[in-house]
Design a protein around this motif. Structure first.
Motif, mmCIF file in Angstrom:
data_model
loop_
_atom_site.group_PDB
_atom_site.id
_atom_site.type_symbol
_atom_site.label_atom_id
_atom_site.label_comp_id
_atom_site.label_asym_id
_atom_site.label_seq_id
_atom_site.Cartn_x
_atom_site.Cartn_y
_atom_site.Cartn_z
ATOM 1 N N VAL A 44 40.022 -37.055 27.693
ATOM 2 C CA VAL A 44 38.650 -37.234 28.008
ATOM 3 C C VAL A 44 37.642 -38.181 27.548
ATOM 4 C CG1 VAL A 44 36.450 -35.907 28.399
ATOM 5 C CG2 VAL A 44 38.729 -34.665 28.700
ATOM 6 N N ASN A 45 37.292 -38.991 28.339
ATOM 7 C CA ASN A 45 36.217 -40.199 27.602
ATOM 8 C C ASN A 45 35.010 -39.431 27.198
ATOM 9 O OD1 ASN A 45 35.244 -42.694 26.702
ATOM 10 N ND2 ASN A 45 35.107 -43.565 28.706
ATOM 11 N N ARG A 46 34.854 -38.939 26.176
ATOM 12 C CA ARG A 46 33.847 -38.322 25.705
ATOM 13 C C ARG A 46 32.576 -39.091 25.229
ATOM 14 N NH1 ARG A 46 38.296 -35.142 24.384
ATOM 15 N NH2 ARG A 46 37.942 -32.918 24.868
ATOM 16 N N PRO A 47 31.270 -38.738 25.784
ATOM 17 C CA PRO A 47 30.142 -39.634 25.070
ATOM 18 C C PRO A 47 29.880 -39.134 23.564
ATOM 19 C CG PRO A 47 29.321 -37.750 26.570
ATOM 20 C CD PRO A 47 31.052 -37.982 26.467
ATOM 21 N N SER A 48 28.940 -39.961 22.863
ATOM 22 C CA SER A 48 28.785 -39.536 21.417
ATOM 23 C C SER A 48 28.184 -38.209 21.355
ATOM 24 C CB SER A 48 27.970 -40.511 20.855
ATOM 25 O OG SER A 48 26.710 -40.664 21.247
ATOM 26 N N GLN A 49 28.422 -37.388 20.242
ATOM 27 C CA GLN A 49 27.351 -36.126 20.204
ATOM 28 C C GLN A 49 25.935 -36.353 20.258
ATOM 29 O OE1 GLN A 49 29.121 -33.347 20.670
ATOM 30 N NE2 GLN A 49 27.065 -32.228 20.254
ATOM 31 N N GLU A 50 25.821 -37.779 19.598
ATOM 32 C CA GLU A 50 24.451 -37.982 19.345
ATOM 33 C C GLU A 50 23.633 -38.060 20.979
ATOM 34 O OE1 GLU A 50 21.523 -41.489 17.739
ATOM 35 O OE2 GLU A 50 23.631 -41.825 17.571
ATOM 36 N N LEU A 51 24.324 -38.642 22.006
ATOM 37 C CA LEU A 51 23.895 -38.732 23.157
ATOM 38 C C LEU A 51 23.756 -37.433 23.875
ATOM 39 C CD1 LEU A 51 23.047 -40.642 25.408
ATOM 40 C CD2 LEU A 51 25.231 -40.943 25.993
ATOM 41 N N VAL A 52 24.693 -36.547 23.622
ATOM 42 C CA VAL A 52 24.625 -35.332 24.122
ATOM 43 C C VAL A 52 23.516 -34.394 23.671
ATOM 44 C CG1 VAL A 52 25.880 -32.940 24.395
ATOM 45 C CG2 VAL A 52 27.078 -35.176 24.339
ATOM 46 N N ASN A 83 23.084 -17.355 26.936
ATOM 47 C CA ASN A 83 22.572 -18.713 26.233
ATOM 48 C C ASN A 83 22.516 -19.875 27.448
ATOM 49 O OD1 ASN A 83 23.466 -17.170 24.237
ATOM 50 N ND2 ASN A 83 24.906 -18.624 23.097
ATOM 51 N N ASN A 84 21.708 -21.041 26.721
ATOM 52 C CA ASN A 84 21.714 -22.169 27.336
ATOM 53 C C ASN A 84 22.801 -22.957 27.306
ATOM 54 O OD1 ASN A 84 19.209 -21.391 28.542
ATOM 55 N ND2 ASN A 84 18.064 -22.505 27.064
ATOM 56 N N LEU A 85 23.061 -23.884 28.248
ATOM 57 C CA LEU A 85 24.468 -24.770 28.510
ATOM 58 C C LEU A 85 23.866 -26.044 27.982
ATOM 59 C CD1 LEU A 85 27.272 -24.459 29.534
ATOM 60 C CD2 LEU A 85 26.150 -25.604 31.543
ATOM 61 N N LEU A 86 24.798 -26.743 26.945
ATOM 62 C CA LEU A 86 24.936 -28.081 26.534
ATOM 63 C C LEU A 86 25.889 -28.668 26.003
ATOM 64 C CD1 LEU A 86 23.108 -30.759 26.405
ATOM 65 C CD2 LEU A 86 22.460 -30.177 24.309
ATOM 66 N N GLY A 87 26.820 -29.661 26.870
ATOM 67 C CA GLY A 87 28.109 -30.279 26.375
ATOM 68 C C GLY A 87 28.744 -31.212 27.427
ATOM 69 N N VAL A 88 29.993 -31.235 27.176
ATOM 70 C CA VAL A 88 30.600 -32.253 27.823
ATOM 71 C C VAL A 88 31.712 -31.611 28.760
ATOM 72 C CG1 VAL A 88 32.303 -34.184 27.782
ATOM 73 C CG2 VAL A 88 30.396 -34.300 25.884
ATOM 74 N N ALA A 89 31.755 -32.250 29.978
ATOM 75 C CA ALA A 89 32.586 -31.496 30.990
ATOM 76 C C ALA A 89 34.045 -31.649 30.826
ATOM 77 C CB ALA A 89 32.547 -31.955 32.307
ATOM 78 N N VAL A 192 29.574 -33.839 42.370
ATOM 79 C CA VAL A 192 30.768 -34.068 42.037
ATOM 80 C C VAL A 192 30.622 -34.221 40.197
ATOM 81 C CG1 VAL A 192 32.352 -36.118 41.344
ATOM 82 C CG2 VAL A 192 31.654 -35.514 43.989
ATOM 83 N N VAL A 193 31.671 -33.649 39.547
ATOM 84 C CA VAL A 193 31.754 -33.683 38.101
ATOM 85 C C VAL A 193 32.967 -34.293 37.323
ATOM 86 C CG1 VAL A 193 31.449 -32.236 36.040
ATOM 87 C CG2 VAL A 193 30.308 -31.554 38.158
ATOM 88 N N ARG A 194 32.640 -35.290 36.627
ATOM 89 C CA ARG A 194 33.813 -36.069 36.185
ATOM 90 C C ARG A 194 34.011 -35.525 34.786
ATOM 91 N NH1 ARG A 194 31.309 -39.097 39.741
ATOM 92 N NH2 ARG A 194 32.479 -40.344 41.193
ATOM 93 N N PRO A 195 35.448 -35.636 34.314
ATOM 94 C CA PRO A 195 35.635 -35.228 33.008
ATOM 95 C C PRO A 195 34.659 -36.244 32.013
ATOM 96 C CG PRO A 195 37.780 -35.679 33.721
ATOM 97 C CD PRO A 195 36.616 -35.917 34.986
ATOM 98 N N GLY A 196 33.886 -35.693 30.979
ATOM 99 C CA GLY A 196 33.118 -36.373 30.238
ATOM 100 C C GLY A 196 31.716 -36.508 30.546
#
Length: 262
Positions: A44-52, A83-89, A192-196
């Motif tokens: 998965v091409n994950r964005p930086s944690q700082e960006l999230v 809980n609320n949601l925040l993270g990478v797909a 549409v949700v893409r990985p990351g």
């Protein structure tokens, strides 16, 4: 048929007599055509944690406004837990009544990842239940979204370790046969949700942000949030200016009739 004719026929059929060398298949890149519908991509091409984290504590409504209300998951997918949601797909595509690939995804995902399951909105069989959520908690995942059904609602609603969103609830369990896909684009509530992709969810619903635009969207959402806080403060103090309403109506040529409707 003489020997020369046989040799010519074999050459034509097997392409062994061409002067050009045979070209081997390119194995340097994944073969995306193979096993379509039953395949797993491990990366998965994950964005930086700082960006999230730049979306932390921002209301989904304000973020939605900054993407022209276009990246909002359908309202039928509702918050099940607290809980609320925040993270990478971390995406999963399943057959509507089957959760084999969802089990595999929970084992593969990294801490903080959100398992996003496209079960085509089917509510006949639950895709997620207590045992899978407990496993996701143990693996420190960031949440689970199901465009489909869940079960063991009492546990899911009371636990506070991981956010869970779903389209419905049913006691009927799933099968575990496949097919399905992991880490390919999915459709969740019409989006549409893409990985990351970055996912943000609260009581109002879920918004999906592409990493390429996330920095700009986060900055604009913070400005929107500050402006809204200022407006609410003026409402509380009785200082809000409502003159914009009449200006808007005049610009749109509203007809005002100073009489009763007859």
């Amino acid at each position: 048929m003489n020997k020369m004719m046989v040799k010519t026929a074999l050459c034509g059929a097997l392409l062994l007599c061409s002067s050009a060398p045979l070209i081997a298949a390119d194995t340097s890149t994944p073969n995306v055509e193979a096993k379509v519908g039953f395949r797993i991509f491990t990366k998965v091409n994950r964005p930086s944690q700082e960006l999230v984290e730049s979306f932390r504590d921002l209301p989904v409504s304000n973020i939605s406004d900054m993407v022209s209300r276009t990246r909002v998951v359908d309202a039928r997918i509702k918050k099940v837990s607290e809980n609320n949601l925040l993270g990478v797909a971390f995406t999963v595509k399943t057959r509507p009544d089957d959760n084999l690939m969802a089990h595999k995804a929970i084992q593969m995902a990294q801490p903080g990842d959100i398992i996003v399951i496209d079960a085509r909105g089917d509510l006949n069989n639950a895709i997620i239940g207590e045992q899978m959520v407990r496993t996701a908690i143990q693996r420190k995942l960031g949440g689970i979204i199901v465009d489909g059904a869940v079960r063991d609602y009492e546990y899911l609603a009371e636990q506070t370790d991981i956010p869970v969103y779903a389209a419905g609830v049913t006691p009927a369990g799933p099968y575990k046969d496949g097919p399905g896909e992991i880490n390919t684009p999915v459709n969740i509530g019409g989006i549409v949700v893409r990985p990351g992709d970055i996912l943000i969810g609260d009581d109002d619903g879920i918004v999906v942000i592409e990493p390429a635009t996330a920095k700009q969207v986060a900055e604009q959402s913070k400005k929107k949030n500050d402006a809204e806080a200022s407006a609410i403060s003026k409402i509380v103090k009785g200082e809000q200016d409502h003159s914009w309403i009449d200006r808007n109506l005049q610009e749109k040529s509203v007809q005002i009739i100073d009489d009763y409707y007859q």
